[in-house]
Design a protein around this motif. Structure first.
Motif, PDB file in Angstrom:
ATOM      1  N   GLY A  28       0.860  -1.176   0.119  1.00  0.00           N
ATOM      2  CA  GLY A  28      -0.040   0.110  -0.010  1.00  0.00           C
ATOM      3  C   GLY A  28       0.824   1.262   0.040  1.00  0.00           C
ATOM      4  N   GLN A  29       1.894   1.113  -0.506  1.00  0.00           N
ATOM      5  CA  GLN A  29       2.886   2.221  -0.611  1.00  0.00           C
ATOM      6  C   GLN A  29       2.834   3.156  -1.770  1.00  0.00           C
ATOM      7  N   PHE A  30       2.355   4.516  -1.427  1.00  0.00           N
ATOM      8  CA  PHE A  30       2.023   5.397  -2.384  1.00  0.00           C
ATOM      9  C   PHE A  30       2.750   6.697  -1.620  1.00  0.00           C
ATOM     10  N   PHE A  31       3.623   7.186  -2.143  1.00  0.00           N
ATOM     11  CA  PHE A  31       4.141   8.445  -1.376  1.00  0.00           C
ATOM     12  C   PHE A  31       3.194   9.610  -1.765  1.00  0.00           C
ATOM     13  N   THR A  32       3.143  10.417  -0.693  1.00  0.00           N
ATOM     14  CA  THR A  32       2.174  11.764  -0.941  1.00  0.00           C
ATOM     15  C   THR A  32       2.832  12.602  -1.899  1.00  0.00           C
ATOM     16  N   PRO A  33       2.428  13.342  -2.619  1.00  0.00           N
ATOM     17  CA  PRO A  33       2.675  14.330  -3.441  1.00  0.00           C
ATOM     18  C   PRO A  33       3.163  15.566  -2.791  1.00  0.00           C
ATOM     19  N   ALA A  67       9.489   8.513   2.861  1.00  0.00           N
ATOM     20  CA  ALA A  67      10.756   8.966   2.771  1.00  0.00           C
ATOM     21  C   ALA A  67      10.716  10.387   3.362  1.00  0.00           C
ATOM     22  N   GLY A  68       9.868  10.823   3.996  1.00  0.00           N
ATOM     23  CA  GLY A  68       9.568  11.923   4.806  1.00  0.00           C
ATOM     24  C   GLY A  68       8.919  13.249   4.186  1.00  0.00           C
TER      25      GLY A  68
END
Length: 119
Positions: A28-33, A67-68
């Motif tokens: 479910g890994q989708f980095f927030t824009p 990644a922060g």
């Protein structure tokens, strides 16, 4: 990377990670824009200034830090408020992806922010 982050703090490693197609969809890994992270940080900035004025610092927690990107947006919001993120922010964050926590640690270290990143 260091030269790019000297221009502005942003999720350099997360962007590269996702551009390379390394995101783990099964987790479910989708980095927030970044633009959404920046909007969320600005919305909560009023509360942060008051807390910094009372205590001298804020504590920020992120239970799925990736990644922060969200945390870097908070750093930028503090800078825009003419405050020092090195003395005014303490971050505790965690993620289930070890590589993501390492990217987060590297980027927050380069921002000069005190942080504890847990895998």
């Amino acid at each position: 990377m260091i030269l790019d982050l000297e221009v502005s703090y942003h999720d350099f490693l997360g962007e590269v990670y996702m551009d390379m197609g390394l995101g783990k969809n099964q987790m479910g890994q989708f980095f927030t824009p970044s633009h959404l992270c920046n909007a969320m940080a600005k919305i909560t900035m009023g509360d942060m200034i008051g807390e910094i004025e009372r205590k001298g610092f804020i504590t920020v927690s992120d239970p799925a830090c990736g990644a922060g990107a969200t945390l870097i947006a908070v750093v930028n919001a503090v800078i825009e408020a003419k405050l020092n993120p090195s003395t005014n922010i303490y971050i505790e964050a965690q993620d289930i992806d070890e590589l993501a926590t390492q990217m987060c640690y590297i980027q927050l270290s380069l921002c000069g922010v005190a942080a504890k990143i847990i895998h």
